[in-house]
Design a protein around this motif. Sequence first.
Motif, PDB file in Angstrom:
ATOM      1  N   UNK A  32       0.937  -0.770   0.232  1.00  6.57           N
ATOM      2  CA  UNK A  32      -0.258  -0.229   0.364  1.00  6.57           C
ATOM      3  C   UNK A  32       0.787   1.260   0.184  1.00  6.57           C
ATOM      4  N   UNK A  33       0.628   2.566  -0.526  1.00  9.39           N
ATOM      5  CA  UNK A  33       1.066   3.423  -0.474  1.00  9.39           C
ATOM      6  C   UNK A  33       0.375   4.418  -0.543  1.00  9.39           C
ATOM      7  N   UNK A  34       0.741   5.836  -0.153  1.00  7.06           N
ATOM      8  CA  UNK A  34       0.330   7.173  -1.100  1.00  7.06           C
ATOM      9  C   UNK A  34       0.509   6.747  -2.346  1.00  7.06           C
ATOM     10  N   UNK A  35      -1.003   7.214  -3.030  1.00  2.00           N
ATOM     11  CA  UNK A  35      -0.961   8.087  -4.298  1.00  2.00           C
ATOM     12  C   UNK A  35       0.018   8.855  -5.059  1.00  2.00           C
ATOM     13  N   UNK A  36       0.826   9.654  -4.444  1.00  4.36           N
ATOM     14  CA  UNK A  36       1.434  10.540  -5.404  1.00  4.36           C
ATOM     15  C   UNK A  36       2.482  10.146  -4.754  1.00  4.36           C
ATOM     16  N   UNK A  37       3.348   9.312  -4.163  1.00  5.85           N
ATOM     17  CA  UNK A  37       4.238   9.009  -3.173  1.00  5.85           C
ATOM     18  C   UNK A  37       4.411   7.258  -4.346  1.00  5.85           C
ATOM     19  N   UNK A  38       3.617   6.555  -4.637  1.00  2.29           N
ATOM     20  CA  UNK A  38       3.997   5.608  -6.034  1.00  2.29           C
ATOM     21  C   UNK A  38       4.704   6.448  -6.826  1.00  2.29           C
ATOM     22  N   UNK A  39       3.340   7.126  -6.980  1.00  4.26           N
ATOM     23  CA  UNK A  39       4.094   7.643  -8.840  1.00  4.26           C
ATOM     24  C   UNK A  39       4.794   8.781  -8.604  1.00  4.26           C
ATOM     25  N   UNK A  40       5.436   9.387  -7.465  1.00  7.27           N
ATOM     26  CA  UNK A  40       6.996   9.885  -7.315  1.00  7.27           C
ATOM     27  C   UNK A  40       8.091   9.124  -7.388  1.00  7.27           C
ATOM     28  N   UNK A  41       7.738   6.882  -6.917  1.00 10.11           N
ATOM     29  CA  UNK A  41       9.073   6.565  -6.653  1.00 10.11           C
ATOM     30  C   UNK A  41       8.930   5.670  -8.468  1.00 10.11           C
ATOM     31  N   UNK A  42       8.712   6.383  -9.290  1.00  7.01           N
ATOM     32  CA  UNK A  42       8.458   5.739 -10.357  1.00  7.01           C
ATOM     33  C   UNK A  42       9.656   6.172 -10.810  1.00  7.01           C
TER      34      UNK A  42
END
Length: 220
Positions: free
Chosen positions: A163-173
């Motif tokens: 699970x992740x905060x959506x904006x964090x998951x996007x930034x990890x890309x």
Amino acid sequence: MGFQNRREAGRQLALRLREWASDRELVRPVVLALPRGGVPVAAEVAHALDAPLDVLVARKIGLPGRPETGIGAIVGDDPPLFDQRALRMLGLTEDRLAPDVAREREELNRRTLLYRGDCSAPDVQGRAVIVVDDGLATGATARAALRHLRPLRPDRLILAVPVSAPETAVGMRAEADEVVCLRQPPDFGAVGLWYDDFDQVGDDEVIRVLDARRTSTRGT
């Protein structure tokens, strides 16, 4: 839409990773858990992929007075990686946080010695490296871990979380070659909200899980 506990989350993540990996060639995969919470999750992933399991100890640098809010992190002997935008907004400086960094580095070294003993870190060059945690809020520790690993020249660098905060998951890309995440709830809040059982993982459990997996993959 949450998880019963970290083991159950790990099993679900392992199923997704097996499906994801079915049409990809993962070169000598190795699973690296971010302790402590990432270890039970990563153990299920390592078992499903028949891969060795190890740890990459990262320590969060928390906001003064709110240590649960990460504004930076350290890994190994690397310099601290701070969220510079957050520092500017909060009027903080790296010098102001130096005592916090020193304290967290001491704990990092303690845990690394405790979990690994005399064993050296795995050689990740040319291998598919799967970094696993139990979830991402700000992503400070995961980001520091990925940036630590990148210069070691893995064949592929994969971040996997339940699970992740959506904006964090996007930034990890921008940090990993692939990001595999089961849940990105818009009302994220905090990692622990998405687990029925989110009790703290102790050092004894980390050592027990690592020893069991090392025994089963000796020589891998």
